[in-house]
Design a protein around this motif. Structure first.
Motif, mmCIF file in Angstrom:
data_model
loop_
_atom_site.group_PDB
_atom_site.id
_atom_site.type_symbol
_atom_site.label_atom_id
_atom_site.label_comp_id
_atom_site.label_asym_id
_atom_site.label_seq_id
_atom_site.Cartn_x
_atom_site.Cartn_y
_atom_site.Cartn_z
ATOM 1 N N ALA A 29 0.862 -1.195 0.000
ATOM 2 C CA ALA A 29 0.000 0.000 0.000
ATOM 3 C C ALA A 29 0.892 1.236 0.000
ATOM 4 C CB ALA A 29 -0.938 -0.008 1.209
ATOM 5 N N LEU A 30 0.348 2.310 -0.555
ATOM 6 C CA LEU A 30 1.124 3.545 -0.666
ATOM 7 C C LEU A 30 0.170 4.741 -0.620
ATOM 8 C CD1 LEU A 30 3.956 4.837 -1.248
ATOM 9 C CD2 LEU A 30 3.294 4.816 -3.672
ATOM 10 N N ASP A 31 0.517 5.728 0.226
ATOM 11 C CA ASP A 31 -0.217 6.997 0.231
ATOM 12 C C ASP A 31 0.793 8.135 0.158
ATOM 13 O OD1 ASP A 31 0.878 7.128 2.726
ATOM 14 O OD2 ASP A 31 -1.015 7.082 3.841
ATOM 15 N N THR A 32 0.307 9.360 0.322
ATOM 16 C CA THR A 32 1.204 10.507 0.152
ATOM 17 C C THR A 32 2.305 10.546 1.207
ATOM 18 O OG1 THR A 32 -0.387 11.830 1.432
ATOM 19 C CG2 THR A 32 -0.540 11.957 -0.971
ATOM 20 N N ALA A 33 1.988 10.120 2.442
ATOM 21 C CA ALA A 33 3.027 10.097 3.475
ATOM 22 C C ALA A 33 4.126 9.111 3.114
ATOM 23 C CB ALA A 33 2.409 9.742 4.830
ATOM 24 N N GLY A 34 3.748 7.912 2.649
ATOM 25 C CA GLY A 34 4.744 6.926 2.237
ATOM 26 C C GLY A 34 5.507 7.384 1.003
ATOM 27 N N ALA A 35 4.824 8.014 0.068
ATOM 28 C CA ALA A 35 5.507 8.505 -1.123
ATOM 29 C C ALA A 35 6.528 9.575 -0.751
ATOM 30 C CB ALA A 35 4.477 9.066 -2.111
ATOM 31 N N ARG A 36 6.207 10.400 0.243
ATOM 32 C CA ARG A 36 7.162 11.414 0.700
ATOM 33 C C ARG A 36 8.419 10.762 1.276
ATOM 34 N NH1 ARG A 36 10.716 13.880 1.989
ATOM 35 N NH2 ARG A 36 10.888 15.924 3.019
ATOM 36 N N LEU A 37 8.261 9.697 2.049
ATOM 37 C CA LEU A 37 9.419 8.998 2.610
ATOM 38 C C LEU A 37 10.233 8.306 1.521
ATOM 39 C CD1 LEU A 37 7.796 7.478 5.826
ATOM 40 C CD2 LEU A 37 9.410 9.376 5.698
ATOM 41 N N LEU A 38 9.548 7.716 0.548
ATOM 42 C CA LEU A 38 10.272 7.094 -0.569
ATOM 43 C C LEU A 38 11.083 8.124 -1.339
ATOM 44 C CD1 LEU A 38 7.777 4.474 -2.066
ATOM 45 C CD2 LEU A 38 9.911 4.031 -0.858
ATOM 46 N N HIS A 39 10.494 9.303 -1.533
ATOM 47 C CA HIS A 39 11.217 10.363 -2.236
ATOM 48 C C HIS A 39 12.454 10.789 -1.456
ATOM 49 C CE1 HIS A 39 12.070 14.414 -3.802
ATOM 50 N NE2 HIS A 39 11.517 13.989 -4.930
ATOM 51 N N ALA A 40 12.317 10.879 -0.135
ATOM 52 C CA ALA A 40 13.471 11.253 0.685
ATOM 53 C C ALA A 40 14.546 10.177 0.660
ATOM 54 C CB ALA A 40 13.014 11.513 2.119
ATOM 55 N N LEU A 41 14.134 8.911 0.577
ATOM 56 C CA LEU A 41 15.098 7.804 0.582
ATOM 57 C C LEU A 41 15.786 7.626 -0.767
ATOM 58 C CD1 LEU A 41 16.351 5.268 1.917
ATOM 59 C CD2 LEU A 41 14.331 4.000 1.142
ATOM 60 N N LEU A 42 15.002 7.646 -1.829
ATOM 61 C CA LEU A 42 15.553 7.315 -3.140
ATOM 62 C C LEU A 42 16.138 8.528 -3.855
ATOM 63 C CD1 LEU A 42 12.715 4.925 -4.384
ATOM 64 C CD2 LEU A 42 14.837 4.322 -3.223
ATOM 65 N N GLY A 43 15.572 9.693 -3.649
ATOM 66 C CA GLY A 43 16.047 10.867 -4.357
ATOM 67 C C GLY A 43 15.341 11.063 -5.683
ATOM 68 N N PRO A 44 15.426 12.270 -6.252
ATOM 69 C CA PRO A 44 14.677 12.573 -7.482
ATOM 70 C C PRO A 44 15.074 11.707 -8.671
ATOM 71 C CG PRO A 44 15.443 14.587 -6.425
ATOM 72 C CD PRO A 44 16.107 13.460 -5.715
ATOM 73 N N GLU A 45 16.353 11.365 -8.823
ATOM 74 C CA GLU A 45 16.800 10.627 -10.007
ATOM 75 C C GLU A 45 16.245 9.209 -10.012
ATOM 76 O OE1 GLU A 45 21.001 10.807 -10.260
ATOM 77 O OE2 GLU A 45 21.068 12.993 -10.570
ATOM 78 N N ARG A 46 16.356 8.514 -8.865
ATOM 79 C CA ARG A 46 15.852 7.134 -8.845
ATOM 80 C C ARG A 46 14.321 7.103 -8.861
ATOM 81 N NH1 ARG A 46 19.232 3.931 -4.315
ATOM 82 N NH2 ARG A 46 18.968 5.890 -3.195
ATOM 83 N N ILE A 47 13.676 8.140 -8.302
ATOM 84 C CA ILE A 47 12.215 8.216 -8.418
ATOM 85 C C ILE A 47 11.817 8.379 -9.881
ATOM 86 C CG2 ILE A 47 10.234 9.703 -7.942
ATOM 87 C CD1 ILE A 47 10.848 7.973 -5.611
ATOM 88 N N ALA A 48 12.548 9.207 -10.618
ATOM 89 C CA ALA A 48 12.255 9.388 -12.034
ATOM 90 C C ALA A 48 12.460 8.098 -12.805
ATOM 91 C CB ALA A 48 13.144 10.503 -12.601
ATOM 92 N N ALA A 49 13.525 7.345 -12.469
ATOM 93 C CA ALA A 49 13.760 6.058 -13.134
ATOM 94 C C ALA A 49 12.659 5.061 -12.800
ATOM 95 C CB ALA A 49 15.124 5.505 -12.716
ATOM 96 N N LEU A 50 12.181 5.114 -11.559
ATOM 97 C CA LEU A 50 11.092 4.216 -11.161
ATOM 98 C C LEU A 50 9.801 4.559 -11.881
ATOM 99 C CD1 LEU A 50 10.386 1.895 -9.205
ATOM 100 C CD2 LEU A 50 9.781 3.608 -7.511
ATOM 101 N N LEU A 51 9.542 5.833 -12.056
ATOM 102 C CA LEU A 51 8.335 6.237 -12.780
ATOM 103 C C LEU A 51 8.418 5.899 -14.254
ATOM 104 C CD1 LEU A 51 7.739 9.751 -11.148
ATOM 105 C CD2 LEU A 51 6.433 7.656 -10.749
ATOM 106 N N ALA A 52 9.644 5.895 -14.800
ATOM 107 C CA ALA A 52 9.798 5.568 -16.216
ATOM 108 C C ALA A 52 9.522 4.106 -16.506
ATOM 109 C CB ALA A 52 11.203 5.944 -16.676
ATOM 110 N N ASP A 53 9.670 3.262 -15.504
ATOM 111 C CA ASP A 53 9.431 1.826 -15.681
ATOM 112 C C ASP A 53 7.960 1.545 -15.430
ATOM 113 O OD1 ASP A 53 9.492 -0.892 -15.881
ATOM 114 O OD2 ASP A 53 10.849 -1.225 -14.178
ATOM 115 N N GLU A 54 7.195 1.349 -16.486
ATOM 116 C CA GLU A 54 5.748 1.155 -16.353
ATOM 117 C C GLU A 54 5.378 -0.175 -15.720
ATOM 118 O OE1 GLU A 54 3.935 1.691 -20.114
ATOM 119 O OE2 GLU A 54 4.512 3.811 -20.296
ATOM 120 N N THR A 55 6.305 -1.124 -15.658
ATOM 121 C CA THR A 55 6.013 -2.447 -15.076
ATOM 122 C C THR A 55 6.319 -2.491 -13.587
ATOM 123 O OG1 THR A 55 8.237 -3.263 -15.616
ATOM 124 C CG2 THR A 55 6.506 -3.552 -17.278
ATOM 125 N N ALA A 56 6.992 -1.477 -13.064
ATOM 126 C CA ALA A 56 7.402 -1.537 -11.668
ATOM 127 C C ALA A 56 6.231 -1.284 -10.719
ATOM 128 C CB ALA A 56 8.511 -0.516 -11.416
#
Length: 382
Positions: free
Chosen positions: A60-87
């Motif tokens: 499960a994922l909500d805005t609070a979890g997405a905020r923590l993921l962004h802080a952990l992974l950083g903008p570049e890896r978040i962008a790579a994750l969004l680019a992968d439509e199967t992830a």
């Protein structure tokens, strides 16, 4: 299958490369636990070098979890994750993208060079000139639209709106007679009193009659009337049309296939073109009566002598010069009042601002045009 329960993160170093595994529920309910785990993992050496992110176990994922993921992974890896439509599923990618966009750092504004006082003055002057030019172009265009509509309607008598014309004529002309007559009477008395006070020292009290006659026939009669009408009628036109604009009645008129200029502007322009010359004549007579009263009580100049002096020494050209200005002033006042009404944006504050602007512009234009006309008549010898 995604793991349920509080979210977990694990950094795994494999022969194929570093991998960060994200599992469980990344929601607000587990925010405290997840924040501690994110801080702990971020402090580990090599966590920032993880090349791939495994989110297969994300339950499960909500805005609070997405905020923590962004802080952990950083903008570049978040962008790579969004680019992968199967992830991730589409809705989770949309949520993660919205959070990433909201957390994106704004661009650092460029540091501008310090301006000089002269440059600021020139810049403000240029902006003022551009605004003045645009405003002048707007008034000129609106005048052209009014003239075009008037010519088109003039050849179709069935489209003449006599009821609206008479109603506006009553409001702009008949209702203004008392205040015009009273003010010009008082000003005529003041002019005569001042003239008598000065001229009496030179034994030329009789010339007070000429002073009052010249001033009211040429200037004061039409100028005072135009200023009073500008404050009284231009504001009324702007408020009426502006209120209709704010209530979307102008749009309703257009939807019905009617022309707002023909329906609202022409009756007001025609009414003021008729009313202002008549009010000017009332102002001239009232001013002369005020001067006559002061002359009779202060200088012992009888009304018969007063009128005889005017007839003998004051030419009729002065009366026609004053009356000729009245239609010009009337047209300009009506145009400015109606145009400012159409410029209202849809709020009560905008109605007030444009009403004030209409009065100021009308008085300014009247005084400027009167000064130009006075110089022209002086050069022509009229």
């Amino acid at each position: 299958m995604p793991a349920s329960g509080p979210g977990e993160i694990e950094f795994v170093a494999t022969e194929g490369g570093a991998r960060l595994c994200v599992r469980g529920e990344w929601t607000l309910a587990h925010h405290g636990t997840l924040a501690e785990r994110v801080r702990a993992l971020s402090a580990q050496a090599g966590a920032g070098e993880a090349a791939t992110v495994d989110v297969d176990g994300l339950a499960a994922l909500d805005t609070a979890g997405a905020r923590l993921l962004h802080a952990l992974l950083g903008p570049e890896r978040i962008a790579a994750l969004l680019a992968d439509e199967t992830a991730l599923p589409r809705e989770r990618r949309a949520l993660l993208k919205a959070v990433a966009d909201a957390l994106a750092e704004p661009p650092v504004p460029a540091v501008g060079t310090q301006g000089s006082a002269l440059g600021d003055v020139l810049a403000d002057t240029g902006e003022a000139m551009v605004a003045f030019w645009r405003h002048l172009a707007g008034i000129t265009g609106f005048i052209g639209l009014i003239l075009e509509t008037a010519l088109r309607v003039a050849v179709q008598p069935r489209r003449w709106r006599m009821t609206a014309l008479v109603a506006n004529l009553e409001r702009t002309g008949l209702d203004a007679v008392p205040i015009i007559a009273l003010l010009t009477f008082l000003i005529g008395a003041v002019v005569a009193f001042l003239g008598a006070t000065v001229l009496q020292n030179f034994g030329a009290s009789i010339f007070t009659v000429d002073l009052v006659a010249y001033s009211f026939l040429r200037e004061f009669g039409v100028l005072l009337t135009a200023i009073i009408v500008a404050g009284r009628t231009a504001s009324s036109f702007t408020a009426q049309i502006g209120s209709m604009r704010a209530n979307e009645e102008i749009d309703a008129i257009r939807v019905l296939g009617l022309d707002p200029v023909e329906l609202l502007v022409l009756p007001r322009v025609y009414a003021l073109l008729i009313a202002l010359p008549m009010l000017t004549f009332v102002a001239m007579v009232s001013g002369l009566v005020g001067g006559m009263l002061v002359s009779a009580t202060t200088l012992d100049i009888s009304p018969v002598l007063f009128l005889s002096r005017i007839q003998d020494n004051v030419g009729l050209i002065h009366f026609w010069v004053g009356m000729a200005k009245a239609p010009i002033f009337a047209f300009l006042i009506a145009v400015i009042g109606c145009l400012e009404g159409f410029r209202v944006q849809g709020s009560a504050q905008s109605v007030g601002e444009h009403t004030t602007s209409a009065v100021v512009q009308s008085i300014f234009v009247v005084i400027v045009v009167d000064a130009i006309a006075a110089l022209f008549c002086m050069e022509m010898g009229w």
